[in-house]
Design an enzyme around this catalytic site. Sequence first.
Site, short mmCIF file in Angstrom:
data_model
loop_
_atom_site.label_atom_id
_atom_site.label_comp_id
_atom_site.label_asym_id
_atom_site.label_seq_id
_atom_site.Cartn_x
_atom_site.Cartn_y
_atom_site.Cartn_z
N TYR A 187 91.99 -21.61 7.63
CA TYR A 187 90.80 -22.45 7.41
C TYR A 187 91.17 -23.93 7.44
O TYR A 187 90.51 -24.73 8.11
CB TYR A 187 90.18 -22.07 6.07
N VAL A 201 83.53 -29.08 8.29
CA VAL A 201 83.49 -27.97 7.33
C VAL A 201 82.33 -27.03 7.69
O VAL A 201 82.51 -25.81 7.76
CB VAL A 201 83.36 -28.50 5.88
N GLN A 228 83.04 -24.85 10.69
CA GLN A 228 83.97 -23.76 10.39
C GLN A 228 83.32 -22.70 9.51
O GLN A 228 83.54 -21.51 9.70
CB GLN A 228 85.23 -24.31 9.72
N GLU A 229 82.54 -23.14 8.54
CA GLU A 229 81.95 -22.21 7.57
C GLU A 229 80.91 -21.30 8.20
O GLU A 229 80.86 -20.12 7.91
CB GLU A 229 81.32 -22.97 6.40
N SER A 230 80.02 -21.87 9.03
CA SER A 230 78.85 -21.09 9.47
C SER A 230 78.43 -21.33 10.91
O SER A 230 77.44 -20.74 11.33
CB SER A 230 77.66 -21.45 8.58
#
Length: 173
Positions: free
Chosen positions: A154, A42, A45-47
Amino acid sequence: GGNEKGVKTMDRLRLEYPRAYWAEVKALAQEFGIDPYLILAVARQESTFRPNLTSHAGASGVMQLMPGTANWLAEVDPNISTGHVKNLESPVNSLRLGGVYIDRMFRRSDGNLVDTLASYNGGPGNRDKWRKRFPNHDLDAFVEAIPFEETKSYVKKVLGNYAAYRSLYPAVG
């Protein structure tokens, strides 16, 4: 970054999928009973693990939480304090908030990983609407039916990250 045939080596792949903030991630994973590689999947993918990143929507930190979500977690979860919420750019705070949110969404989704990720990105209320709309879809069909393109993409990308982490590193006991 690859061998003589252009195939990426294990070392190269591990650079692309680092165990960033590993001590914190492992501790959180043990505390909440979550696979640490899911947290990394996660966060990647997020940052891509950048703590100072803020999205166009206003989400920030390594786990890209919206301030409203962070404040809600501080209200409803004893594992989150207002101190965690005040500095979302702190990787430790962001990872804790994201880990707690993943755990809550996982339990809310009866352990369904696809639903957990759809909730994390698209919001649990939207996930509930999509499940009502597509009650008999298997996981693959449900992902394809998600009406938010960003959330559909996502979910696929995080699942890919997660598979990569699980194949690149040993299981964590």
